[in-house]
Design a protein around this motif. Structure first.
Motif, mmCIF file in Angstrom:
data_model
loop_
_atom_site.group_PDB
_atom_site.id
_atom_site.type_symbol
_atom_site.label_atom_id
_atom_site.label_comp_id
_atom_site.label_asym_id
_atom_site.label_seq_id
_atom_site.Cartn_x
_atom_site.Cartn_y
_atom_site.Cartn_z
ATOM 1 N N ASP A 116 51.257 -28.994 59.308
ATOM 2 C CA ASP A 116 52.284 -29.221 60.328
ATOM 3 C C ASP A 116 52.218 -28.235 61.492
ATOM 4 O O ASP A 116 53.059 -28.269 62.388
ATOM 5 N N GLU A 117 51.210 -27.368 61.490
ATOM 6 C CA GLU A 117 51.057 -26.406 62.583
ATOM 7 C C GLU A 117 50.331 -27.049 63.757
ATOM 8 O O GLU A 117 49.384 -27.803 63.582
ATOM 9 N N GLU A 118 50.780 -26.732 64.979
ATOM 10 C CA GLU A 118 50.122 -27.229 66.185
ATOM 11 C C GLU A 118 48.961 -26.296 66.530
ATOM 12 O O GLU A 118 49.116 -25.080 66.541
ATOM 13 N N ILE A 119 47.797 -26.913 66.792
ATOM 14 C CA ILE A 119 46.591 -26.159 67.127
ATOM 15 C C ILE A 119 45.893 -26.843 68.292
ATOM 16 O O ILE A 119 46.287 -27.920 68.719
ATOM 17 N N THR A 120 44.856 -26.204 68.791
ATOM 18 C CA THR A 120 44.002 -26.818 69.800
ATOM 19 C C THR A 120 42.634 -27.059 69.165
ATOM 20 O O THR A 120 42.010 -26.123 68.650
ATOM 21 N N ALA A 121 42.187 -28.312 69.183
ATOM 22 C CA ALA A 121 40.851 -28.665 68.704
ATOM 23 C C ALA A 121 39.936 -28.713 69.928
ATOM 24 O O ALA A 121 40.296 -29.293 70.954
ATOM 25 N N MET A 122 38.759 -28.083 69.823
ATOM 26 C CA MET A 122 37.836 -28.010 70.954
ATOM 27 C C MET A 122 36.446 -28.469 70.529
ATOM 28 O O MET A 122 35.998 -28.143 69.426
ATOM 29 N N ILE A 123 35.793 -29.220 71.415
ATOM 30 C CA ILE A 123 34.437 -29.721 71.144
ATOM 31 C C ILE A 123 33.603 -29.484 72.387
ATOM 32 O O ILE A 123 34.011 -29.850 73.490
ATOM 33 N N LYS A 124 32.414 -28.877 72.221
ATOM 34 C CA LYS A 124 31.522 -28.638 73.350
ATOM 35 C C LYS A 124 31.022 -29.973 73.914
ATOM 36 O O LYS A 124 30.797 -30.927 73.171
#
Length: 132
Positions: A116-124
């Protein structure tokens, strides 16, 4: 493998490379492909394509936003965490769909990630593939 469907909204070609912008719902993704609209018919503005990337290419960020060179940043909420001895599998809801990230268990522990934690997903940009 993460597979999303989106619409090509912009293409910038130079030599044999193209920087392609795809919108998956309202979320922009950018990728560099070794093709151009002249060499690949699917590279047409408005075309629907699959946006494909490996689970191991999804980087997780948390907390205060730092400037990073990654152009593909998607806010999401962790819906599951499956911890193994070395690796952890995170399922992340990004609103339009779920994506999966595989990171080390050490990273999960160090970032103190939780469901339930908000995160940032990043992809090159060079890790995203396109398919019709």
């Amino acid at each position: 493998m993460n597979i999303l469907k989106g619409k090509i909204t912009a293409i910038k070609a130079n030599g044999t490379l193209s920087l392609v912008e795809i919108y998956v719902d309202n979320t922009p993704f950018k990728t560099i492909v070794v093709e151009t609209p002249d060499t690949a018919s699917y590279l047409t503005k408005g075309n629907i394509v699959k946006v494909i990337f490996k689970e191991t290419e999804v980087i997780i960020g948390k907390g205060v936003e730092h400037a990073v060179s990654m152009q593909n940043k998607v806010i999401g909420k962790i819906i599951t965490i499956e911890n193994g001895e070395l690796l952890s599998k995170l399922t992340i809801n990004i609103g339009i769909d779920n994506i999966v990230s595989i990171i080390t268990k050490n990273a999960v522990d160090e970032l103190q990630l939780s469901v339930d934690e908000e995160i940032t997903a990043m992809i090159k940009t060079n890790e995203i593939m396109l398919s019709e």
